[in-house]
Design a protein around this motif. Sequence first.
Motif, short mmCIF file in Angstrom:
data_model
loop_
_atom_site.label_atom_id
_atom_site.label_comp_id
_atom_site.label_asym_id
_atom_site.label_seq_id
_atom_site.Cartn_x
_atom_site.Cartn_y
_atom_site.Cartn_z
N PHE A 173 -49.96 -7.70 40.40
CA PHE A 173 -51.41 -7.82 40.50
C PHE A 173 -51.89 -9.26 40.36
O PHE A 173 -52.95 -9.61 40.85
CB PHE A 173 -52.09 -6.92 39.46
CG PHE A 173 -52.39 -5.54 39.99
CD1 PHE A 173 -53.67 -5.17 40.35
CD2 PHE A 173 -51.36 -4.62 40.17
CE1 PHE A 173 -53.93 -3.91 40.86
CE2 PHE A 173 -51.62 -3.36 40.67
CZ PHE A 173 -52.91 -3.00 41.02
N ASN A 174 -51.09 -10.10 39.71
CA ASN A 174 -51.45 -11.52 39.59
C ASN A 174 -51.20 -12.28 40.88
O ASN A 174 -51.85 -13.28 41.16
CB ASN A 174 -50.65 -12.17 38.45
CG ASN A 174 -51.14 -11.74 37.09
OD1 ASN A 174 -52.28 -11.34 36.93
ND2 ASN A 174 -50.26 -11.79 36.09
N VAL A 175 -50.27 -11.77 41.70
CA VAL A 175 -49.87 -12.48 42.93
C VAL A 175 -50.64 -11.95 44.14
O VAL A 175 -51.04 -12.73 45.02
CB VAL A 175 -48.35 -12.34 43.16
CG1 VAL A 175 -47.96 -12.94 44.51
CG2 VAL A 175 -47.59 -13.03 42.03
N LYS B 191 -44.48 -5.67 32.79
CA LYS B 191 -44.45 -7.07 33.27
C LYS B 191 -44.44 -7.12 34.79
O LYS B 191 -45.19 -7.88 35.41
CB LYS B 191 -43.22 -7.80 32.70
CG LYS B 191 -43.17 -9.27 33.12
CD LYS B 191 -41.94 -9.96 32.57
CE LYS B 191 -41.94 -11.45 32.93
NZ LYS B 191 -42.04 -11.72 34.36
N GLU B 192 -43.57 -6.32 35.41
CA GLU B 192 -43.51 -6.29 36.88
C GLU B 192 -44.85 -5.85 37.46
O GLU B 192 -45.31 -6.38 38.47
CB GLU B 192 -42.41 -5.34 37.35
CG GLU B 192 -41.01 -5.90 37.35
CD GLU B 192 -40.04 -4.96 38.05
OE1 GLU B 192 -39.65 -5.28 39.20
OE2 GLU B 192 -39.71 -3.91 37.48
#
Length: 319
Positions: A175-177, A169-170
């Motif tokens: 990578f999403n941010v 999750k981390e």
Amino acid sequence: MNILITSAGIRGYLIKYFKESLKGKGKIFATDCSKYAPALYDADNFFILPSIDNNNYKEELLKICLVNNVKAVVSLNDKELPILAELKNDFNERGIKLIVSNPKVIDICFDKYKTYIFLKEDKLPYPKTFISLDEALREIKAKTLEFPLLIKPRKGSASLGIKKVFDIKELRDSFNVYDNLIIQEFLQGDEYGVDVFSNSNLKPVSVFIKRKIKMRAGETDKAITVCDNKMIEFINNLVKKLGLYGPGDIDLFKRGNEYIVMEINPRFGGGYPMSHAVGAEFPEKIIKLVNGEPLEPDLIRYPNNVVMMKQYEIVIKKF
């Protein structure tokens, strides 16, 4: 001989070292894009340059060098190095040596994924490194890559933006941010900082090894000298293959009998004062380079097991 230190920042100690090495036979000038850079006030004179992304930067830098009869320029800023590397030939034709490696070397060092590719192609030990989240996830699923992992900006410096992640999750959230990240395996073992200096033939003449005890803001805060002939041989091989010129700073881990390179910085490192204290004398070597004098190798001429600790000064100025 007059020497210019650019992006002086907080490294007043380097300006003092250069002054000592010149022995009054020249001046040390400094630049920064802010008048609040304390190191400026240790120089014989200083100038405020536009930031490196300003169109006038190159013109103003050249003007400072020509007006003040500067014979050598040394940068302390990672982001400035690619610009200076491209200007080497132009400045050299005007009698000004830029103490910086060639553009290809700078590009390899500044881009952490290209550093990994260089190490891999030259069969030098390296941490597992990924720019693809999917590729990293496949290795995690196959249990050939384990948490914790390190997330870093692909082009970063001073340990900015480095994050340790402990689960998928981390990893996904990072990578999403953020864009342009790399994923690296988290290494266990003793960490070392190596200050190295290469001559005009791109051969290392000085290697000073420190085992890191404590870090602060991406720089070595406390360390102990280590005399390790095998590591020196490893560093010599690495630096020759890379083609580093002048001062460099290499971070690596020792895992068993293997040395694993984390980063290569083609400039003075933050831990250089510790090497200088035990005889590195890189400013003196730069002066000899500019004068065309030969540099005698001093690969292990320093004491073992010397503990070095940084402390800080306050600079007071009234504007």
